[in-house]
Design an enzyme around this catalytic site. Structure first.
Site, PDB file in Angstrom:
ATOM      1  N   ARG A  75     -15.396  -2.329  -2.515  1.00 28.99           N
ATOM      2  CA  ARG A  75     -14.556  -1.139  -2.745  1.00 28.99           C
ATOM      3  C   ARG A  75     -15.030  -0.461  -4.033  1.00 28.99           C
ATOM      4  O   ARG A  75     -15.186  -1.125  -5.059  1.00 28.99           O
ATOM      5  CB  ARG A  75     -13.116  -1.625  -2.905  1.00 28.99           C
ATOM      6  CG  ARG A  75     -12.085  -0.562  -3.043  1.00 28.99           C
ATOM      7  CD  ARG A  75     -10.732  -1.200  -3.344  1.00 28.99           C
ATOM      8  NE  ARG A  75     -10.094  -1.813  -2.190  1.00 28.99           N
ATOM      9  CZ  ARG A  75      -9.060  -2.662  -2.275  1.00 28.99           C
ATOM     10  NH1 ARG A  75      -8.541  -2.974  -3.438  1.00 28.99           N
ATOM     11  NH2 ARG A  75      -8.527  -3.188  -1.193  1.00 28.99           N
ATOM     12  N   ARG A 144      -6.297  -1.175 -11.202  1.00 34.77           N
ATOM     13  CA  ARG A 144      -7.117  -0.762 -10.041  1.00 34.77           C
ATOM     14  C   ARG A 144      -7.487   0.720 -10.115  1.00 34.77           C
ATOM     15  O   ARG A 144      -7.192   1.386 -11.094  1.00 34.77           O
ATOM     16  CB  ARG A 144      -6.323  -1.019  -8.757  1.00 34.77           C
ATOM     17  CG  ARG A 144      -5.841  -2.443  -8.568  1.00 34.77           C
ATOM     18  CD  ARG A 144      -7.007  -3.334  -8.233  1.00 34.77           C
ATOM     19  NE  ARG A 144      -6.579  -4.683  -7.906  1.00 34.77           N
ATOM     20  CZ  ARG A 144      -6.277  -5.128  -6.677  1.00 34.77           C
ATOM     21  NH1 ARG A 144      -6.286  -4.310  -5.651  1.00 34.77           N
ATOM     22  NH2 ARG A 144      -5.949  -6.390  -6.471  1.00 34.77           N
ATOM     23  N   LYS A 207      -2.428  -7.780  -9.788  1.00 29.14           N
ATOM     24  CA  LYS A 207      -2.986  -6.431  -9.739  1.00 29.14           C
ATOM     25  C   LYS A 207      -2.076  -5.444 -10.468  1.00 29.14           C
ATOM     26  O   LYS A 207      -0.855  -5.667 -10.569  1.00 29.14           O
ATOM     27  CB  LYS A 207      -3.182  -5.988  -8.301  1.00 29.14           C
ATOM     28  CG  LYS A 207      -1.920  -6.041  -7.473  1.00 29.14           C
ATOM     29  CD  LYS A 207      -2.104  -5.496  -6.068  1.00 29.14           C
ATOM     30  CE  LYS A 207      -2.971  -6.336  -5.196  1.00 29.14           C
ATOM     31  NZ  LYS A 207      -2.909  -5.961  -3.766  1.00 29.14           N
ATOM     32  N   LYS A 209      -1.401  -1.055 -10.843  1.00 30.94           N
ATOM     33  CA  LYS A 209      -1.796   0.236 -10.258  1.00 30.94           C
ATOM     34  C   LYS A 209      -1.189   1.405 -11.013  1.00 30.94           C
ATOM     35  O   LYS A 209      -0.016   1.355 -11.397  1.00 30.94           O
ATOM     36  CB  LYS A 209      -1.368   0.285  -8.792  1.00 30.94           C
ATOM     37  CG  LYS A 209      -2.057  -0.774  -7.962  1.00 30.94           C
ATOM     38  CD  LYS A 209      -1.663  -0.690  -6.508  1.00 30.94           C
ATOM     39  CE  LYS A 209      -2.494  -1.676  -5.705  1.00 30.94           C
ATOM     40  NZ  LYS A 209      -2.089  -1.675  -4.286  1.00 30.94           N
ATOM     41  N   CYS A 429      -2.989   1.030   7.672  1.00 33.97           N
ATOM     42  CA  CYS A 429      -3.876   0.204   6.840  1.00 33.97           C
ATOM     43  C   CYS A 429      -5.000  -0.358   7.704  1.00 33.97           C
ATOM     44  O   CYS A 429      -5.027  -0.160   8.904  1.00 33.97           O
ATOM     45  CB  CYS A 429      -3.082  -0.928   6.206  1.00 33.97           C
ATOM     46  SG  CYS A 429      -2.629  -2.202   7.398  1.00 33.97           S
ATOM     47  N   CYS A 435      -9.040  -7.809   7.768  1.00 35.28           N
ATOM     48  CA  CYS A 435      -8.062  -8.235   6.768  1.00 35.28           C
ATOM     49  C   CYS A 435      -7.544  -9.640   7.098  1.00 35.28           C
ATOM     50  O   CYS A 435      -6.943  -9.854   8.157  1.00 35.28           O
ATOM     51  CB  CYS A 435      -6.891  -7.255   6.709  1.00 35.28           C
ATOM     52  SG  CYS A 435      -5.676  -7.833   5.505  1.00 35.28           S
ATOM     53  N   CYS A 474       1.053  -5.980   8.096  1.00 36.98           N
ATOM     54  CA  CYS A 474       1.873  -7.032   7.471  1.00 36.98           C
ATOM     55  C   CYS A 474       2.721  -6.362   6.398  1.00 36.98           C
ATOM     56  O   CYS A 474       2.531  -5.179   6.106  1.00 36.98           O
ATOM     57  CB  CYS A 474       0.981  -8.148   6.904  1.00 36.98           C
ATOM     58  SG  CYS A 474       0.338  -7.820   5.255  1.00 36.98           S
ATOM     59  N   CYS A 478      -0.079  -1.914   2.429  1.00 39.65           N
ATOM     60  CA  CYS A 478      -1.276  -1.162   2.002  1.00 39.65           C
ATOM     61  C   CYS A 478      -1.271   0.275   2.516  1.00 39.65           C
ATOM     62  O   CYS A 478      -1.833   1.166   1.881  1.00 39.65           O
ATOM     63  CB  CYS A 478      -2.532  -1.880   2.464  1.00 39.65           C
ATOM     64  SG  CYS A 478      -2.642  -3.555   1.809  1.00 39.65           S
TER      65      CYS A 478
END
Ligand code: SRM
Ligand code: SF4
Length: 554
Positions: A75, A144, A207, A209, A429, A435, A474, A478
């Site tokens: 990414r 991120r 993470k 953001k 997503c 994934c 899920c 995302c």
């Protein structure tokens, strides 16, 4: 047991990694397996990569007693989602040489390439580096990709606001040079691991953001970020930002301690105060975040412990200044404005619909080839949107006919124009087949589900209604499914929870309405909901607001 004595395993891996180096060099050289050593699988995330396997082929590989088909997703770090035409050409070539070929635009304005074999990682990173691109900190327990409202006409000072995304991204980069040593074979400059005042040795608990919105458009879903900055513009001048903290969408099925949350607006910071304020929210999360349970480690849970007031007090203490009163702002939409538009400098930009962010050539449209041809003219930059689309941007008046001719030749204009409203506002997503956390399909399934929902909208005369529908495989969120008017959240293969009642502007999350529906149940539920909405809604009431009033509040 106290958090200190019960650190999550990732904490040990980070601390022992010597600046994220671990045993990555050795792992890469091991030709007996397509995988990396276990600890290194956690470390590569900080370098913008994930080890994955082709889930469609797991059974077959297991039956043949073969190792799963491991490959890597990379990414890019692209603050605000910007590529020059030269960089687009480079990315196109890298995708063809080293990955599945599909260029995947993400919900955070960047690009992922999938299916990269272990032996291709270094050539991929090297080609990106030559093009001035990197994947540092695109994943991992760090800040991120920083997002920013993408549309150049949101404000006359879009570029100034957009530059903040880059400034924040640079400020919050890890100081280690391990990326250059491991992937680009550069020499180690110092014997000791580099000091990193922000991340220190353990990096963040989870993470982190950051997004920046330019009202009235909330195309970045600013309140779903750990830190959201809402630009405040007075007399055509950027005077600062309303700063919000604590957004995050993930929850875990069956774990009531986890939940989706929108960020709380804390106060106003001037342009000069902004970087300091963002930096100190990160240090607070670094120092107070939960390092024992990764499911409860995001800033939203830290705020649960500190309280919003407590966070604000600590922030003001660390900053050495008080936050100002929240400045008035309002969001009116989150959608992309498709087609040709002109910005305040007289430059043109075309927002292209890319279904679920997948740039490829298929039987309907040769989008990947078309975008390459446009890039090759050198007459347009490329900007990604938080809705997984691409803007062919900064086109001079004199160059517009050239770009437009290519759009027409490859039927990209018709592709954008002819797509239905629901489809154009939808997000899914990645989910299967790459994934590892997917419970159900998302980007491979949503297009066909929309084929079946569109006739229902037509039946009820709602085909022009700008409903925001999102699907994730899920509950990690995302595709920001919790922040939509109709959200589908995968529970098991072919089954989804149906969430409704989120608003159109991204200031109210949706609520679970029905559980574990299969396709037939989804379609019959929507048919019923649309009928009641059509019959009972107030003038100009959106589906999200109506559903909230009718089915969630009552
Ligand atoms: Fe995400 C994990 C894909 C945006 C919340 N996300 C993953 C992984 C890496 C699976 C994994 O951990 O192994 C997925 C890789 C799939 C693949 O094969 O490519 C993945 N996330 C994506 C992308 C590509 C979805 C897309 O189709 O665009 C988005 C990449 C964004 C980027 O460029 O950086 C993406 N992920 C998001 C968002 C939306 C956003 O940030 O605006 C969220 C919800 C917001 C939030 O963070 O709360 C999100 N992803 C997660 C989570 C849950 C985090 C948590 O708080 O628990 C995970 C799982 C995890 O971290 O353990 C996750
Ligand atoms: Fe994978 Fe779940 Fe994220 Fe979808 S929401 S990409 S299934 S982790």
């Amino acid at each position: 047991m106290s958090e200190k004595n019960n650190l999550s395993p990732v904490e040990r891996i980070k601390t022992a990694s010597e600046g994220l180096r671990g045993t990555l060099k050795e792992s890469l050289q091991d030709g007996l397996t397509g995988a990396l050593y276990e600890d290194d699988q956690s470390l590569i995330k900080f370098h913008g990569m994930y080890q994955q396997d082709d889930r469609d082929r797991r059974e077959e590989r297991t039956a043949k007693k073969l190792e799963w088909l491991y490959s890597y997703m990379i990414r890019l770090r692209l603050p605000g989602g910007f590529l020059t035409p030269e960089q687009w050409v480079a990315m196109h070539n890298v995708a063809g040489e080293h990955s599945t070929g599909t260029i995947k635009i993400t919900t955070r304005q960047t690009v992922q390439l999938h299916g990269i074999l272990k032996s291709h990682i270094k050539p991929t990173i090297s080609s990106f580096n030559t093009a001035g691109l990197d994947s540092i900190a695109a994943c991992g327990d760090v800040n991120r990709n920083v997002t920013c409202s993408a549309h150049p006409n949101e404000s006359e000072i879009h570029e100034e606001v957009f530059a903040f995304a880059d400034k924040i991204s640079v400020m919050a980069l890890p100081k280690t040079r391990s990326y250059y040593e491991v992937w680009l074979d550069q020499e180690k400059l110092v014997e000791k691991t580099e000091e990193d005042p922000l991340y220190q040795e353990r990096y963040l608990p989870r993470k982190f953001k950051i997004g920046i919105a330019i009202p009235p458009n909330n195309d970045v879903d600013v309140l779903t970020n750990d830190v959201g900055l809402i630009a405040v513009i007075e007399n055509n001048k950027l005077i600062g930002f309303n700063i919000a903290a604590g957004g995050g969408l993930s929850s875990t099925h069956g774990n009531p301690n986890t939940y989706a949350r929108l960020a709380t607006v804390l106060g106003f910071v001037t342009v000069e105060q902004t970087l300091k304020a963002v930096y100190e929210v990160i240090t607070i999360q670094r120092d107070y975040g939960n390092r024992a349970d990764r499911k409860l480690a995001r800033l939203k849970y830290t705020i649960d412990r500190l309280t919003v007031e407590g966070l604000k007090e600590e922030l003001e203490k660390r900053c050495g200044f008080k936050l100002g009163e929240i400045k008035p702002y309002s969001f009116t939409s989150r959608k992309d404005h498709y087609g040709w538009k002109k910005n305040h400098q007289g430059k043109w930009y075309f927002t292209l619909f890319v279904e679920n962010g997948r740039v490829l050539d298929d039987e309907q449209v040769a989008m990947k080839t078309a975008l390459l041809e446009i890039a090759k003219t050198g007459k347009a930059n490329f900007r990604f949107t938080g809705n997984q689309n691409v803007i062919i941007a900064d086109v001079l008046e004199a160059d517009k006919p050239v770009v437009d001719a290519l759009l027409q030749q490859f039927k990209l204009d018709a592709h954008t124009e002819n797509a239905g409203v629901l489809r154009k506002n939808a997000i899914a997503c990645v989910a299967f087949n790459t994934c590892p956390l997917a419970l159900a399909e998302a980007q491979r399934y949503l297009p066909t589900l929309i084929d079946k929902i569109e006739p229902l909208l037509n039946k009820h005369g709602l085909e022009e209604d700008e409903i925001i529908l999102r699907m994730t495989g899920c509950p990690n969120g995302c595709g920001r499914s919790s922040a939509s008017e109709i959200g589908f959240i995968g529970t098991a293969y072919g089954h989804y929870n149906l969430h409704i009642g989120g608003d159109r502007e991204g200031e109210r999350l949706n609520t679970k309405f029905k559980e574990n529906l299969n396709e037939e149940q989804i379609l019959s539920s929507l048919d019923e909901l649309f009928a009641v909405y059509k019959a009972e809604r107030n003038t100009n009431e959106t589906f999200g607001d109506f559903s909230y009033r009718k089915w969630i509040l009552n």
